[in-house]
Design an enzyme around this catalytic site. Structure first.
Site, PDB file in Angstrom:
ATOM      1  N   ASN A 190      -5.492   2.273 -12.920  1.00  0.00           N
ATOM      2  CA  ASN A 190      -4.530   1.744 -12.034  1.00  0.00           C
ATOM      3  C   ASN A 190      -2.013   2.013 -12.358  1.00  0.00           C
ATOM      4  O   ASN A 190      -2.197   2.246 -12.975  1.00  0.00           O
ATOM      5  CB  ASN A 190      -4.196   0.241 -13.066  1.00  0.00           C
ATOM      6  CG  ASN A 190      -2.933  -0.774 -12.537  1.00  0.00           C
ATOM      7  OD1 ASN A 190      -3.023  -0.773 -11.488  1.00  0.00           O
ATOM      8  ND2 ASN A 190      -2.566  -1.263 -13.479  1.00  0.00           N
ATOM      9  N   MET A 227      -3.751  -7.495  -6.915  1.00  0.00           N
ATOM     10  CA  MET A 227      -2.698  -8.255  -6.998  1.00  0.00           C
ATOM     11  C   MET A 227      -4.126  -9.595  -7.767  1.00  0.00           C
ATOM     12  O   MET A 227      -4.073 -10.717  -8.381  1.00  0.00           O
ATOM     13  CB  MET A 227      -2.004  -9.044  -6.985  1.00  0.00           C
ATOM     14  CG  MET A 227      -1.297  -8.100  -5.895  1.00  0.00           C
ATOM     15  SD  MET A 227      -0.213  -7.459  -7.353  1.00  0.00           S
ATOM     16  CE  MET A 227       0.571  -8.935  -7.979  1.00  0.00           C
ATOM     17  N   GLU A 253       6.269   7.022  -9.087  1.00  0.00           N
ATOM     18  CA  GLU A 253       4.968   6.045  -9.112  1.00  0.00           C
ATOM     19  C   GLU A 253       4.135   6.770  -7.836  1.00  0.00           C
ATOM     20  O   GLU A 253       3.051   7.845  -8.136  1.00  0.00           O
ATOM     21  CB  GLU A 253       5.224   4.910  -8.133  1.00  0.00           C
ATOM     22  CG  GLU A 253       5.341   3.460  -9.382  1.00  0.00           C
ATOM     23  CD  GLU A 253       5.093   2.453  -8.848  1.00  0.00           C
ATOM     24  OE1 GLU A 253       4.342   1.663  -8.321  1.00  0.00           O
ATOM     25  OE2 GLU A 253       5.597   1.500  -9.113  1.00  0.00           O
ATOM     26  N   ARG A 303     -15.346 -15.215  -9.481  1.00  0.00           N
ATOM     27  CA  ARG A 303     -14.885 -14.115 -10.149  1.00  0.00           C
ATOM     28  C   ARG A 303     -15.972 -12.589  -9.694  1.00  0.00           C
ATOM     29  O   ARG A 303     -15.763 -11.951  -9.240  1.00  0.00           O
ATOM     30  CB  ARG A 303     -13.667 -14.433 -11.406  1.00  0.00           C
ATOM     31  CG  ARG A 303     -12.767 -12.723 -11.779  1.00  0.00           C
ATOM     32  CD  ARG A 303     -12.290 -13.290 -12.687  1.00  0.00           C
ATOM     33  NE  ARG A 303     -11.415 -13.525 -12.680  1.00  0.00           N
ATOM     34  CZ  ARG A 303      -9.586 -14.018 -12.292  1.00  0.00           C
ATOM     35  NH1 ARG A 303      -9.730 -12.985 -11.099  1.00  0.00           N
ATOM     36  NH2 ARG A 303      -9.159 -14.913 -12.206  1.00  0.00           N
ATOM     37  N   GLY A 363       0.393  -1.512   0.053  1.00  0.00           N
ATOM     38  CA  GLY A 363      -0.270  -0.195   0.307  1.00  0.00           C
ATOM     39  C   GLY A 363       1.134   1.377   0.502  1.00  0.00           C
ATOM     40  O   GLY A 363       0.175   2.162   0.551  1.00  0.00           O
ATOM     41  N   SER A 364       2.329   1.413  -0.452  1.00  0.00           N
ATOM     42  CA  SER A 364       2.834   2.522  -0.444  1.00  0.00           C
ATOM     43  C   SER A 364       2.122   3.592  -1.222  1.00  0.00           C
ATOM     44  O   SER A 364       2.196   4.366  -1.372  1.00  0.00           O
ATOM     45  CB  SER A 364       4.027   2.529  -1.282  1.00  0.00           C
ATOM     46  OG  SER A 364       4.456   2.049  -2.561  1.00  0.00           O
ATOM     47  N   ASN A 365       1.384   3.012  -2.844  1.00  0.00           N
ATOM     48  CA  ASN A 365       0.830   3.942  -3.621  1.00  0.00           C
ATOM     49  C   ASN A 365      -0.739   4.563  -2.942  1.00  0.00           C
ATOM     50  O   ASN A 365      -0.950   6.068  -3.190  1.00  0.00           O
ATOM     51  CB  ASN A 365       0.339   3.387  -4.795  1.00  0.00           C
ATOM     52  CG  ASN A 365       1.561   3.727  -6.030  1.00  0.00           C
ATOM     53  OD1 ASN A 365       2.256   4.436  -6.211  1.00  0.00           O
ATOM     54  ND2 ASN A 365       2.274   2.313  -6.154  1.00  0.00           N
ATOM     55  N   HIS A 388       1.107   0.971 -12.633  1.00  0.00           N
ATOM     56  CA  HIS A 388       2.495   0.178 -14.036  1.00  0.00           C
ATOM     57  C   HIS A 388       3.293   0.312 -13.123  1.00  0.00           C
ATOM     58  O   HIS A 388       3.657   1.353 -13.789  1.00  0.00           O
ATOM     59  CB  HIS A 388       1.560  -0.403 -15.063  1.00  0.00           C
ATOM     60  CG  HIS A 388       2.291  -1.713 -15.264  1.00  0.00           C
ATOM     61  ND1 HIS A 388       1.965  -3.314 -14.767  1.00  0.00           N
ATOM     62  CD2 HIS A 388       3.147  -1.861 -15.875  1.00  0.00           C
ATOM     63  CE1 HIS A 388       2.875  -4.305 -15.057  1.00  0.00           C
ATOM     64  NE2 HIS A 388       2.888  -3.540 -16.271  1.00  0.00           N
TER      65      HIS A 388
HETATM   66  C1  GRF Z   1       3.692  -0.688  -7.676  1.00  0.00           C
HETATM   67  O1  GRF Z   1       4.494  -0.840  -7.808  1.00  0.00           O
HETATM   68  C2  GRF Z   1       2.732  -0.712  -8.430  1.00  0.00           C
HETATM   69  O2  GRF Z   1       2.885   0.027 -10.338  1.00  0.00           O
HETATM   70  C3  GRF Z   1       2.278  -2.246  -8.608  1.00  0.00           C
HETATM   71  O3  GRF Z   1       2.185  -2.486  -7.914  1.00  0.00           O
HETATM   72  C4  GRF Z   1       3.318  -1.875  -6.573  1.00  0.00           C
HETATM   73  C5  GRF Z   1       2.434  -2.411  -5.648  1.00  0.00           C
HETATM   74  O4  GRF Z   1       3.302  -1.572  -4.407  1.00  0.00           O
HETATM   75  N1  GRF Z   1       0.851  -1.909  -9.537  1.00  0.00           N
HETATM   76  P1  GRF Z   1       1.965  -0.847  -3.694  1.00  0.00           P
HETATM   77  O5  GRF Z   1       1.071  -1.801  -3.020  1.00  0.00           O
HETATM   78  O6  GRF Z   1       1.348   0.721  -3.517  1.00  0.00           O
HETATM   79  O7  GRF Z   1       3.486  -0.546  -2.618  1.00  0.00           O
END
Ligand code: GRF
Length: 216
Positions: free
Chosen positions: A107, A90, A174, A65, A12-14, A109
């Protein structure tokens, strides 16, 4: 104020970058709910610390799903979400879910799409020997890592880089471009035209990470 819902599966860093941005006085978006498919996702702690409602929808308890996606959809709508942000989520989402949120789900990436779609991105980036890597924020389409590109940042690949070094360097970008892309959308500056995005309005924030715009 644009209400966003963030879907996570892990660290969850983003999500944290979005939480921090939304805490700013004049940021035009607010996180209404954080949903995880994993009960132990650290991102849930980050949301709780910030006082944001969290919901866990454990995918293993659903028969299909589609049933899982319907439950996630219900929670997003109940929270009044207008933009869904996938942040290290994921799970592949069903076509029906993706179509239901068309041009309202984004999203991030860790590559310069359309290169290096899919998993193990950093390893494949190093293996290919490219000299410039990066990250992309894009609208979500049913195919993995497809969709109109909203914002990108480039990052150099340095001699001797490990996957970890490269991932860390990309992650810094990111955390800049995800909130910046949300801001553009919340300000109504992103128009989807066919399968590309047109960023409207003047100013330096036009779809390229500000870090890349050299001062004159
Ligand atoms: C990030 O590298 C993002 O680009 C990818 O998954 C990773 C998630 O990292 N989709 P975080 O959970 O946000 O730290």
């Amino acid at each position: 104020m644009l209400k966003i819902g963030v879907l996570i599966s892990g660290r969850g860093s983003n999500l944290q970058a979005l939480i921090d941005a939304c805490a700013g006085d004049e940021f035009p978006a607010k996180i209404a709910v954080v949903i995880s498919n994993k009960p132990d996702a650290y991102g849930l702690e980050r949301a709780k610390l910030a006082g944001i409602p969290t919901i866990t929808v454990p995918h293993g308890t659903f028969s299909s799903r589609e049933a899982f996606d319907q439950e996630v959809d219900r929670h997003l709508r109940e929270a009044g979400v207008k933009l869904v942000c996938l942040a290290g989520f994921m799970r592949l989402l069903s076509e029906q879910f993706v179509r239901g949120w068309k041009d309202r789900m984004i999203n991030i990436h860790p590559s310069l799409l359309p290169s290096f779609k899919g998993l193990n991105t950093h390893a494949r980036t190093l293996q290919a020997g490219v000299k410039i890597a990066g990250c992309t924020v894009h609208y979500v389409r049913p195919e993995m890592d497809e969709g109109p590109i909203i914002m990108q940042a480039a990052v150099p690949v340095l001699a001797g880089d490990s996957e970890e070094n490269l991932a860390d360097r990309i992650l810094v970008q990111e955390h800049l471009i995800y909130p910046a892309a949300v801001r553009l959308i919340a300000e109504g500056r992103v128009r989807v035209a066919g399968e590309t995005c047109i960023i409207t309005g003047s100013g330096k924030n036009s779809g390229i990470s500000e870090a890349l715009i050299s001062p004159r």
